[in-house]
Design a protein around this motif. Structure first.
Motif, mmCIF file in Angstrom:
data_model
loop_
_atom_site.group_PDB
_atom_site.id
_atom_site.type_symbol
_atom_site.label_atom_id
_atom_site.label_comp_id
_atom_site.label_asym_id
_atom_site.label_seq_id
_atom_site.Cartn_x
_atom_site.Cartn_y
_atom_site.Cartn_z
ATOM 1 N N ARG A 152 1.780 6.406 -10.087
ATOM 2 C CA ARG A 152 0.816 5.876 -9.112
ATOM 3 C C ARG A 152 1.439 5.856 -7.713
ATOM 4 N N ASN A 153 2.712 5.424 -7.602
ATOM 5 C CA ASN A 153 3.371 5.410 -6.289
ATOM 6 C C ASN A 153 3.523 6.812 -5.718
ATOM 7 N N ILE A 154 3.869 7.768 -6.580
ATOM 8 C CA ILE A 154 3.996 9.159 -6.125
ATOM 9 C C ILE A 154 2.638 9.655 -5.624
ATOM 10 N N ARG A 155 1.601 9.363 -6.361
ATOM 11 C CA ARG A 155 0.256 9.804 -5.971
ATOM 12 C C ARG A 155 -0.256 9.057 -4.742
ATOM 13 N N TYR A 156 0.156 7.792 -4.576
ATOM 14 C CA TYR A 156 -0.175 7.090 -3.332
ATOM 15 C C TYR A 156 0.397 7.865 -2.146
ATOM 16 N N LEU A 157 1.650 8.268 -2.256
ATOM 17 C CA LEU A 157 2.282 9.012 -1.172
ATOM 18 C C LEU A 157 1.547 10.330 -0.941
ATOM 19 N N ASP A 158 1.231 11.039 -2.022
ATOM 20 C CA ASP A 158 0.477 12.293 -1.895
ATOM 21 C C ASP A 158 -0.854 12.056 -1.179
ATOM 22 N N LYS A 159 -1.531 11.002 -1.567
ATOM 23 C CA LYS A 159 -2.846 10.680 -1.000
ATOM 24 C C LYS A 159 -2.743 10.381 0.498
ATOM 25 N N LEU A 160 -1.730 9.611 0.876
ATOM 26 C CA LEU A 160 -1.556 9.264 2.291
ATOM 27 C C LEU A 160 -1.245 10.503 3.135
ATOM 28 N N ILE A 161 -0.384 11.379 2.621
ATOM 29 C CA ILE A 161 -0.055 12.622 3.343
ATOM 30 C C ILE A 161 -1.302 13.501 3.441
ATOM 31 N N ASP A 162 -2.081 13.536 2.376
ATOM 32 C CA ASP A 162 -3.329 14.293 2.370
ATOM 33 C C ASP A 162 -4.289 13.754 3.431
ATOM 34 N N GLU A 163 -4.395 12.440 3.524
ATOM 35 C CA GLU A 163 -5.269 11.830 4.533
ATOM 36 C C GLU A 163 -4.800 12.191 5.944
ATOM 37 N N LEU A 164 -3.482 12.206 6.154
ATOM 38 C CA LEU A 164 -2.926 12.594 7.451
ATOM 39 C C LEU A 164 -3.330 14.032 7.779
ATOM 40 N N ALA A 165 -3.154 14.915 6.807
ATOM 41 C CA ALA A 165 -3.470 16.331 7.012
ATOM 42 C C ALA A 165 -4.965 16.548 7.242
ATOM 43 N N LYS A 166 -5.783 15.641 6.736
ATOM 44 C CA LYS A 166 -7.238 15.761 6.926
ATOM 45 C C LYS A 166 -7.703 15.134 8.239
ATOM 46 N N GLY A 167 -6.745 14.602 9.021
ATOM 47 C CA GLY A 167 -7.081 14.114 10.349
ATOM 48 C C GLY A 167 -7.449 12.649 10.457
ATOM 49 N N LYS A 168 -7.257 11.883 9.392
ATOM 50 C CA LYS A 168 -7.537 10.445 9.487
ATOM 51 C C LYS A 168 -6.597 9.799 10.493
ATOM 52 N N SER A 169 -7.049 8.752 11.132
ATOM 53 C CA SER A 169 -6.196 8.037 12.081
ATOM 54 C C SER A 169 -5.116 7.266 11.326
ATOM 55 N N MET A 170 -4.004 7.037 11.980
ATOM 56 C CA MET A 170 -2.910 6.301 11.347
ATOM 57 C C MET A 170 -3.356 4.900 10.957
ATOM 58 N N GLU A 171 -4.226 4.295 11.758
ATOM 59 C CA GLU A 171 -4.706 2.948 11.439
ATOM 60 C C GLU A 171 -5.431 2.930 10.096
ATOM 61 N N LYS A 172 -6.252 3.963 9.851
ATOM 62 C CA LYS A 172 -6.970 4.047 8.578
ATOM 63 C C LYS A 172 -6.018 4.386 7.438
ATOM 64 N N ILE A 173 -5.087 5.307 7.684
ATOM 65 C CA ILE A 173 -4.124 5.696 6.649
ATOM 66 C C ILE A 173 -3.283 4.505 6.221
ATOM 67 N N LEU A 174 -2.834 3.728 7.195
ATOM 68 C CA LEU A 174 -1.957 2.591 6.908
ATOM 69 C C LEU A 174 -2.731 1.313 6.601
ATOM 70 N N ARG A 175 -4.029 1.480 6.414
ATOM 71 C CA ARG A 175 -4.898 0.375 6.003
ATOM 72 C C ARG A 175 -4.725 -0.850 6.905
ATOM 73 N N VAL A 176 -4.720 -0.576 8.226
ATOM 74 C CA VAL A 176 -4.611 -1.663 9.194
ATOM 75 C C VAL A 176 -5.995 -2.272 9.360
ATOM 76 N N SER A 177 -6.090 -3.546 9.077
ATOM 77 C CA SER A 177 -7.402 -4.198 9.197
ATOM 78 C C SER A 177 -7.693 -4.483 10.675
ATOM 79 N N SER A 178 -8.949 -4.467 10.988
ATOM 80 C CA SER A 178 -9.361 -4.726 12.379
ATOM 81 C C SER A 178 -9.848 -6.176 12.498
#
Length: 130
Positions: free
Chosen positions: A103-129
């Motif tokens: 699960r941790n390995i796939r979390y990392l894969d998912k986050l890198i995938d989100e970065l490559a898809k252009g998501k903002s760092m705030e969304k990737i790092l689950r920063v609440s507003s």
């Protein structure tokens, strides 16, 4: 002669990714990000957020060619907000993966995938507003 009991779980073949060197995969994370106009700095920031490593700690893991199992076992602190990471990666819903390491390995894969898809760092790092 006594017959030995064999624990089938202990003898199951573990996924190869567990024993793969993080240092061997790390350049692919960077390459995936850079192909989409993102940076190594952003990849590192994601890794720091997820694992609690800092620049020096991450570099040490890379130099020692630590495998993924050791990489996550030695991580200073898995981020408390990892449960906010949801979705499909490699055909699996990350939130449904039972094995902690996978699960941790796939979390990392998912986050890198989100970065490559252009998501903002705030969304990737689950920063609440808040």
């Amino acid at each position: 002669m006594k017959k030995e009991k064999i624990d089938s779980k202990a003898h199951k073949e573990r996924p190869r990714i567990f024993t793969t060197s993080f240092a061997n995969v790390y350049p692919f994370y960077i390459q995936k990000a850079e192909k989409k106009g993102k940076t190594k700095t952003e990849v590192d920031r994601i890794i720091y957020w997820l694992t609690g490593y800092d620049e020096k700690g991450l570099q040490k893991q890379i130099e020692q060619k630590t495998n993924f199992e050791e990489f996550f076992d030695q991580a200073p602190q898995i981020n408390e907000n990892v449960s906010l990471i949801q979705g499909v990666i490699c055909g699996y819903r990350v939130e449904e993966i039972e094995d902690d390491l996978m699960r941790n390995i796939r979390y990392l894969d998912k986050l890198i995938d989100e970065l490559a898809k252009g998501k903002s760092m705030e969304k990737i790092l689950r920063v609440s507003s808040q």
